[in-house]
Design a protein around this motif. Structure first.
Motif, short mmCIF file in Angstrom:
data_model
loop_
_atom_site.label_atom_id
_atom_site.label_comp_id
_atom_site.label_asym_id
_atom_site.label_seq_id
_atom_site.Cartn_x
_atom_site.Cartn_y
_atom_site.Cartn_z
N LEU A 39 0.82 -1.22 0.00
CA LEU A 39 0.00 0.00 0.00
C LEU A 39 0.85 1.26 0.00
CD1 LEU A 39 -2.71 -1.04 2.59
CD2 LEU A 39 -3.09 -0.55 0.19
N ASP A 40 2.13 1.11 0.25
CA ASP A 40 3.03 2.26 0.34
C ASP A 40 3.23 2.88 -1.04
OD1 ASP A 40 4.90 4.13 1.04
OD2 ASP A 40 6.49 2.69 1.47
N MET A 41 2.87 4.15 -1.18
CA MET A 41 2.94 4.82 -2.47
C MET A 41 4.26 5.54 -2.69
SD MET A 41 -0.95 6.20 -3.07
CE MET A 41 -0.58 7.75 -2.31
N THR A 42 5.20 5.45 -1.78
CA THR A 42 6.48 6.14 -1.97
C THR A 42 7.28 5.52 -3.12
OG1 THR A 42 7.51 4.77 -0.26
CG2 THR A 42 6.70 6.93 0.41
N PRO A 60 2.86 11.91 -9.18
CA PRO A 60 2.43 12.85 -8.14
C PRO A 60 1.44 12.18 -7.19
CG PRO A 60 2.12 13.78 -10.34
CD PRO A 60 2.54 12.36 -10.52
N LYS A 61 1.48 12.56 -5.95
CA LYS A 61 0.67 11.90 -4.93
C LYS A 61 -0.28 12.89 -4.26
CE LYS A 61 4.47 8.84 -4.38
NZ LYS A 61 5.32 9.47 -5.37
N ASP A 113 7.70 6.69 7.60
CA ASP A 113 8.42 6.90 6.34
C ASP A 113 7.60 6.47 5.12
OD1 ASP A 113 10.59 7.84 7.72
OD2 ASP A 113 11.61 5.90 7.78
N HIS A 114 6.36 6.13 5.33
CA HIS A 114 5.52 5.62 4.24
C HIS A 114 4.45 6.64 3.86
CE1 HIS A 114 7.42 1.76 4.88
NE2 HIS A 114 7.14 1.87 6.17
N LEU A 115 3.90 6.48 2.67
CA LEU A 115 2.86 7.36 2.17
C LEU A 115 1.69 6.51 1.70
CD1 LEU A 115 2.57 10.42 1.74
CD2 LEU A 115 3.31 10.05 -0.61
N TYR A 116 0.50 6.79 2.21
CA TYR A 116 -0.68 6.00 1.89
C TYR A 116 -1.78 6.89 1.33
CZ TYR A 116 1.65 2.51 4.72
OH TYR A 116 2.56 1.63 5.21
N SER A 117 -2.63 6.29 0.49
CA SER A 117 -3.75 7.00 -0.09
C SER A 117 -4.91 7.02 0.90
CB SER A 117 -4.20 6.31 -1.38
OG SER A 117 -5.37 6.91 -1.87
N ASP A 118 -5.69 8.09 0.87
CA ASP A 118 -6.90 8.10 1.69
C ASP A 118 -8.15 8.05 0.82
OD1 ASP A 118 -6.90 10.63 0.64
OD2 ASP A 118 -7.30 11.64 2.53
#
Length: 128
Positions: free
Chosen positions: A55-58, A63-64, A72-77
């Motif tokens: 699920l980590d979008m990094t 573009p996010k 340190d992770h980036l997730y979608s909402d």
């Protein structure tokens, strides 16, 4: 003519209508990018799961928008149903390097065709 129509099952008509709708939607889908940031955020999450199993979008160079950091992770909402619908299409049609709009266009064409076919079945049965 009515006798022939009565012998053909209703699901067959719905399948033909759905297939035609799929072809029309597939031909008219947008594959060049999104006009709004909601699909872009959902496609990045679906691509991350479908191509990389996370699920980590990094890992995506795209573009996010509509993302939030957790450590340190980036997730979608974005809504999980939209992301879950896109995962099989990104698994089958996606490329590992970066997400593209093509699998999303196919996913939307399939969803639209299903709505047309199921709506036809429902309203034909309600009409008698």
């Amino acid at each position: 003519m009515n006798a022939q129509r009565a012998t053909r099952p209703l699901w067959f008509d719905a399948a033909i209508l759905g297939f035609v709708a799929f072809l029309v939607f597939l031909a008219t889908a947008s594959y060049e990018g999104s006009q709004v940031n909601d699909p872009a955020s959902a496609l990045t999450a679906a691509w991350s799961i479908g191509q990389h199993g996370t699920l980590d979008m990094t890992i995506s160079p795209a573009p996010k928008a509509w993302a939030f950091p957790v450590g340190d992770h980036l997730y979608s909402d974005r809504m999980p149903g939209i992301i879950a619908w896109g995962v099989p299409f990104y698994w089958l049609l996606g490329v590992p390097g970066a997400p593209t709009m093509f699998p999303s266009g196919v996913a939307v064409a399939v969803a639209g065709a299903l709505v047309v076919a199921l709506g036809f079945l429902l309203f034909r049965r309600l009409a008698g």
